[in-house]
Write an enzyme that holds these catalytic residues in place. Sequence first.
Site, PDB file in Angstrom:
ATOM      1  N   SER A 261       0.810  -1.226   0.000  1.00  0.00           N
ATOM      2  CA  SER A 261       0.000   0.000   0.000  1.00  0.00           C
ATOM      3  C   SER A 261       0.841   1.273   0.000  1.00  0.00           C
ATOM      4  O   SER A 261       1.629   1.501  -0.902  1.00  0.00           O
ATOM      5  CB  SER A 261      -0.952  -0.048   1.185  1.00  0.00           C
ATOM      6  OG  SER A 261      -1.833   1.029   1.131  1.00  0.00           O
ATOM      7  N   HIS A 262       0.717   2.052   1.058  1.00  0.00           N
ATOM      8  CA  HIS A 262       1.369   3.363   1.128  1.00  0.00           C
ATOM      9  C   HIS A 262       2.763   3.284   1.736  1.00  0.00           C
ATOM     10  O   HIS A 262       3.413   4.307   1.896  1.00  0.00           O
ATOM     11  CB  HIS A 262       0.498   4.279   1.982  1.00  0.00           C
ATOM     12  CG  HIS A 262       0.130   3.618   3.278  1.00  0.00           C
ATOM     13  ND1 HIS A 262      -0.833   2.634   3.348  1.00  0.00           N
ATOM     14  CD2 HIS A 262       0.639   3.733   4.512  1.00  0.00           C
ATOM     15  CE1 HIS A 262      -0.920   2.195   4.578  1.00  0.00           C
ATOM     16  NE2 HIS A 262      -0.038   2.830   5.314  1.00  0.00           N
TER      17      HIS A 262
ATOM     18  N   LYS B 284      -1.451 -10.094  -0.402  1.00  0.00           N
ATOM     19  CA  LYS B 284      -2.766 -10.161   0.217  1.00  0.00           C
ATOM     20  C   LYS B 284      -3.648 -11.073  -0.630  1.00  0.00           C
ATOM     21  O   LYS B 284      -3.629 -10.979  -1.851  1.00  0.00           O
ATOM     22  CB  LYS B 284      -3.324  -8.740   0.252  1.00  0.00           C
ATOM     23  CG  LYS B 284      -4.670  -8.606   0.851  1.00  0.00           C
ATOM     24  CD  LYS B 284      -4.962  -7.148   1.119  1.00  0.00           C
ATOM     25  CE  LYS B 284      -5.678  -6.539  -0.061  1.00  0.00           C
ATOM     26  NZ  LYS B 284      -6.365  -5.293   0.283  1.00  0.00           N
TER      27      LYS B 284
ATOM     28  N   ASP C 154      -2.576   6.578  -3.268  1.00  0.00           N
ATOM     29  CA  ASP C 154      -1.418   5.959  -2.622  1.00  0.00           C
ATOM     30  C   ASP C 154      -0.777   4.899  -3.516  1.00  0.00           C
ATOM     31  O   ASP C 154      -1.124   4.763  -4.698  1.00  0.00           O
ATOM     32  CB  ASP C 154      -1.823   5.348  -1.269  1.00  0.00           C
ATOM     33  CG  ASP C 154      -2.655   4.089  -1.430  1.00  0.00           C
ATOM     34  OD1 ASP C 154      -3.354   3.971  -2.448  1.00  0.00           O
ATOM     35  OD2 ASP C 154      -2.587   3.212  -0.547  1.00  0.00           O
TER      36      ASP C 154
ATOM     37  N   ASP D 140      -0.958   1.673  -3.994  1.00  0.00           N
ATOM     38  CA  ASP D 140      -1.757   0.680  -4.722  1.00  0.00           C
ATOM     39  C   ASP D 140      -3.113   1.220  -5.168  1.00  0.00           C
ATOM     40  O   ASP D 140      -3.955   0.452  -5.640  1.00  0.00           O
ATOM     41  CB  ASP D 140      -1.940  -0.581  -3.861  1.00  0.00           C
ATOM     42  CG  ASP D 140      -2.687  -0.302  -2.582  1.00  0.00           C
ATOM     43  OD1 ASP D 140      -2.568   0.817  -2.061  1.00  0.00           O
ATOM     44  OD2 ASP D 140      -3.401  -1.201  -2.098  1.00  0.00           O
TER      45      ASP D 140
ATOM     46  N   ASP E 200      -5.749   2.576  -3.572  1.00  0.00           N
ATOM     47  CA  ASP E 200      -7.026   2.469  -2.860  1.00  0.00           C
ATOM     48  C   ASP E 200      -7.319   3.667  -1.966  1.00  0.00           C
ATOM     49  O   ASP E 200      -8.448   3.875  -1.565  1.00  0.00           O
ATOM     50  CB  ASP E 200      -7.148   1.137  -2.095  1.00  0.00           C
ATOM     51  CG  ASP E 200      -6.029   0.910  -1.108  1.00  0.00           C
ATOM     52  OD1 ASP E 200      -5.110   1.755  -1.026  1.00  0.00           O
ATOM     53  OD2 ASP E 200      -6.060  -0.126  -0.420  1.00  0.00           O
ATOM     54  N   ARG E 201      -6.295   4.480  -1.671  1.00  0.00           N
ATOM     55  CA  ARG E 201      -6.540   5.644  -0.813  1.00  0.00           C
ATOM     56  C   ARG E 201      -6.748   6.909  -1.640  1.00  0.00           C
ATOM     57  O   ARG E 201      -6.345   6.975  -2.801  1.00  0.00           O
ATOM     58  CB  ARG E 201      -5.360   5.882   0.113  1.00  0.00           C
ATOM     59  CG  ARG E 201      -5.179   4.782   1.112  1.00  0.00           C
ATOM     60  CD  ARG E 201      -4.104   5.128   2.121  1.00  0.00           C
ATOM     61  NE  ARG E 201      -4.072   4.089   3.136  1.00  0.00           N
ATOM     62  CZ  ARG E 201      -3.541   4.213   4.336  1.00  0.00           C
ATOM     63  NH1 ARG E 201      -2.967   5.346   4.672  1.00  0.00           N
ATOM     64  NH2 ARG E 201      -3.576   3.223   5.195  1.00  0.00           N
TER      65      ARG E 201
ATOM     66  N   THR F 132     -11.157  -1.338  12.363  1.00  0.00           N
ATOM     67  CA  THR F 132     -10.259  -0.814  11.335  1.00  0.00           C
ATOM     68  C   THR F 132      -9.902  -1.908  10.332  1.00  0.00           C
ATOM     69  O   THR F 132      -9.635  -3.040  10.722  1.00  0.00           O
ATOM     70  CB  THR F 132      -8.986  -0.286  12.013  1.00  0.00           C
ATOM     71  OG1 THR F 132      -9.359   0.825  12.816  1.00  0.00           O
ATOM     72  CG2 THR F 132      -7.954   0.144  10.991  1.00  0.00           C
TER      73      THR F 132
ATOM     74  N   GLU G  54     -13.068   4.967   5.841  1.00  0.00           N
ATOM     75  CA  GLU G  54     -12.203   5.020   7.012  1.00  0.00           C
ATOM     76  C   GLU G  54     -11.526   6.381   7.073  1.00  0.00           C
ATOM     77  O   GLU G  54     -11.303   7.011   6.031  1.00  0.00           O
ATOM     78  CB  GLU G  54     -11.113   3.953   6.911  1.00  0.00           C
ATOM     79  CG  GLU G  54     -11.623   2.535   6.905  1.00  0.00           C
ATOM     80  CD  GLU G  54     -10.478   1.549   7.126  1.00  0.00           C
ATOM     81  OE1 GLU G  54     -10.192   1.234   8.280  1.00  0.00           O
ATOM     82  OE2 GLU G  54      -9.860   1.136   6.130  1.00  0.00           O
TER      83      GLU G  54
ATOM     84  N   SER H 137      -8.582   6.865   7.459  1.00  0.00           N
ATOM     85  CA  SER H 137      -7.235   6.750   6.899  1.00  0.00           C
ATOM     86  C   SER H 137      -7.247   6.905   5.378  1.00  0.00           C
ATOM     87  O   SER H 137      -6.564   6.175   4.682  1.00  0.00           O
ATOM     88  CB  SER H 137      -6.647   5.403   7.296  1.00  0.00           C
ATOM     89  OG  SER H 137      -7.533   4.359   6.917  1.00  0.00           O
TER      90      SER H 137
ATOM     91  N   LYS I 282     -11.367  -0.317  -0.833  1.00  0.00           N
ATOM     92  CA  LYS I 282     -11.514   1.127  -0.951  1.00  0.00           C
ATOM     93  C   LYS I 282     -10.953   1.533  -2.309  1.00  0.00           C
ATOM     94  O   LYS I 282     -10.176   0.792  -2.902  1.00  0.00           O
ATOM     95  CB  LYS I 282     -10.834   1.850   0.198  1.00  0.00           C
ATOM     96  CG  LYS I 282      -9.397   1.474   0.446  1.00  0.00           C
ATOM     97  CD  LYS I 282      -8.918   2.147   1.719  1.00  0.00           C
ATOM     98  CE  LYS I 282      -7.503   1.741   2.054  1.00  0.00           C
ATOM     99  NZ  LYS I 282      -7.432   0.853   3.203  1.00  0.00           N
TER     100      LYS I 282
HETATM  101  C1  G1P Z   1      -4.059   1.359   8.333  1.00  0.00           C
HETATM  102  C2  G1P Z   1      -5.293   2.219   8.489  1.00  0.00           C
HETATM  103  C3  G1P Z   1      -6.529   1.402   8.193  1.00  0.00           C
HETATM  104  C4  G1P Z   1      -6.424   0.796   6.802  1.00  0.00           C
HETATM  105  C5  G1P Z   1      -5.124   0.024   6.667  1.00  0.00           C
HETATM  106  C6  G1P Z   1      -4.914  -0.488   5.250  1.00  0.00           C
HETATM  107  O1  G1P Z   1      -4.102   0.280   9.229  1.00  0.00           O
HETATM  108  O2  G1P Z   1      -5.370   2.783   9.782  1.00  0.00           O
HETATM  109  O3  G1P Z   1      -7.666   2.220   8.315  1.00  0.00           O
HETATM  110  O4  G1P Z   1      -7.502  -0.051   6.546  1.00  0.00           O
HETATM  111  O5  G1P Z   1      -4.014   0.849   7.015  1.00  0.00           O
HETATM  112  O6  G1P Z   1      -4.831   0.552   4.330  1.00  0.00           O
HETATM  113  P1  G1P Z   1      -3.365   0.294  10.653  1.00  0.00           P
HETATM  114  O7  G1P Z   1      -1.913   0.575  10.377  1.00  0.00           O
HETATM  115  O8  G1P Z   1      -3.973   1.418  11.434  1.00  0.00           O
HETATM  116  O9  G1P Z   1      -3.653  -1.050  11.234  1.00  0.00           O
HETATM  117 ZN    ZN Z   2      -3.353   1.328  -0.217  1.00  0.00          ZN
END
Ligand code: G1P
Ligand code: ZN
Length: 529
Positions: A113-114, A126, A278, A280, A282-283, A345, A364, A366, A377
Site C-alpha cells: 500500500s502506502h 494479500k 497511494d 496501490d 485504494d486511498r 479498522t 475510514e 485513513s 476502498k
Molecule cells: C491502516 C489504516 C486502516 C487501513 C489500513 C490499510 O491500518 O489505519 O484504516 O484499513 O491501514 O490501508 P493500521 O496501520 O492502522 O492497522
Molecule cells: Zn493502499
Amino acid sequence: MHIKTILTQTYHDQNPGTSGLRKKVSVFKQVNYLENFVQAIFDSLENYQEKSLVIGGDGRYFNQEAIQIIIKIAAANGFGELIIGQNGLLSTPAASHIIRKYGAFGGLILSASHNPAGEHGDFGIKYNINNGGPAPEKDTLAFFERSKTLEHYKIAELPDINLDEIGTQSIEALKITIIDSVADYAELMQSIFDFDLLKQSIQSGYITLAFDAMSAITGPYAKHIFVDMLGAPIDSLNNAQPLEDFGGHHPDPNLIYAHELADLMFSDKAPTFGAASDGDGDRNMIMGKGIFVTPSDSLAILAANATLIPGYASGLKGVARSMPTSQAVDRVAKKLNIPCYETPTGWKFFGNLLDADKITLCGEESFGTGSQHVREKDGLWAVLFWLNLIARRRQSVLDIVEEHWQTFGRDIYSRHDYEAVESSIAQEIMSSLREQIQTLPHQTFGEYTVKYADEFCYHDSVDGSTSANQGFRIGFENGSRIVFRLSGTGTVGATLRIYIERFEPDSEKHHQDPQIALAQLIELAEQFC
Ligand code: G1P
Ligand code: ZN
C-alpha cells in the site's frame, strides 16, 4: 508440466495484519519465504482446482519477480487460469473489480500500500476472495496457522511468462491471460459517474484539476480516465509514471507526504480541485482551492450527496465507517434514516455488509472511501465522485464542505501517530489503558465527562463472527471521543494511533485549527497513556 515438491524451512512470522502480510523486501527475499506463504494460502483454500486466480500488484520493487514465482506455484497447485494485469500491474480496486467481473475464485494482490518501496522498502501480499474483497479473519488466521507447520511447497517447472503482451496462452491445461490493467476499471467508472457532464466541465475549464499519483500505480489509470476520456490537460497529472521505488516518495496521500499538492492547493495558483492516491490506488486525499477535506468529512459529504450521482441515484441502503473514523457520517445516516454501522479498522470488515446489501457507501479516516462497486476502498472512484459533485452542484469544494458543516455541524478531527515505538512499551500502554477504562466512566476532566469507556469488540451481524480487542474508545457526554489502537500494518516496532474528535454545532466556530480546537482533548489523551 513437471511439478516439483520442494522441502522448505518453516517460518513462524507469517501473520497477516490489517491488510495482508507486509514485511521488508529483505524478509520477503529470504529463501522460500514468499513460496511458503503462497503455498500456505493455497493449502488453506478448498476447491479452487481448475478455477481462475487474478494476480497483480502496485509495481513496486520485487513485483515482477514475485509474480513469476506465484505463477509457478499456482500452476503446480492446479488453478485452471491465471488472469494477470499487463506488466504485473493492477491497482487494488481494479484487482477487486476484475475478480468480480470474471468470476474468479480469488486473487493475489502484491502491495504494501502506502509503505515506501524499493530494495530497502516494504513488500506485501494479500489474498482476496471471490467477492473481490480481502480474505476475512478466519482465512488469514488459517494462512498463518498453516505457515507455521508448512514443510513443502509445490512448484511447476515453467519458463518465465512474458507479462507485457495482452492475450491468452495455454500451457497444457493451464490458461494464462494477460489483460489490460486499466480498461475494465475505466469502464466501471463510466458506468457509475456522469462522464458527459465531467467532460464538459473539464473541457470548458469550469473544473481545473491537479492529481498526484505519487509515482505509484494510479498514474496509468489517471492518464486514461482524466486525460484520454475526460480531456484534462496532461499537466494536470503529477508523478504519473509508476516507478519501482515510487521515486523515493512515501506514497501516502496526506498533508505531510503529498505536501507538494497541499502547497499548490493553498497557493494563488490552485486549481479548483486537487487529489492524490497511494501506492496501490485504494486511498485518496481530496482538496479544493484553499481547503483539505478530512476523509471522515469526505465520507459524510459523499453520503449526503449520493443521489446526485447516476450510480447512486436511487439512494443508499446504509453506510458504514471504521470505529476510529469520525461520527460525521452517523449524522448524515440519521437524517437520511438509514443504518450506520461501526466496524473495526480494516476494509475486510465492510465486505459482509456490502455483500448482504446492508450498506452502499463506507469509509475510514485513513483516506479510504468506497462503495458497492468493488470490495476494496477506491482512490480514483472517490476523486471522480467529488468531481461529479462539483460539476453537478456548480460549487467549489470549500462551499460544499462549509454548507455541509452548517447543516450537520462539524466533527473536528485529528489523528496522532507515534511510530516505531518499542513493542514492549506499546504493549504496556495498551495494558494500562485496559485497566483505566474500568474506572473512567462518569469521571470529569475539565469540560469533558466520560460517558463510556470500552475496548471495541465487533459482532458481525451477517456471519455472526466476533472480533475482539479492536482498540479503546473513550466517549464523552458532549459527543467527543478519544480512541487508542495499535497499527496492524507497520513493519518497524509498534505504531500507536490516537484519534481525537469533538463535535462543534456552532457554525461561528467552524473555522478553527483542529489542533487548537482539540488541544484539551489531546492533552487528556496523552495523560491517559
Ligand atoms: C491502516 C489504516 C486502516 C487501513 C489500513 C490499510 O491500518 O489505519 O484504516 O484499513 O491501514 O490501508 P493500521 O496501520 O492502522 O492497522
Ligand atoms: Zn493502499
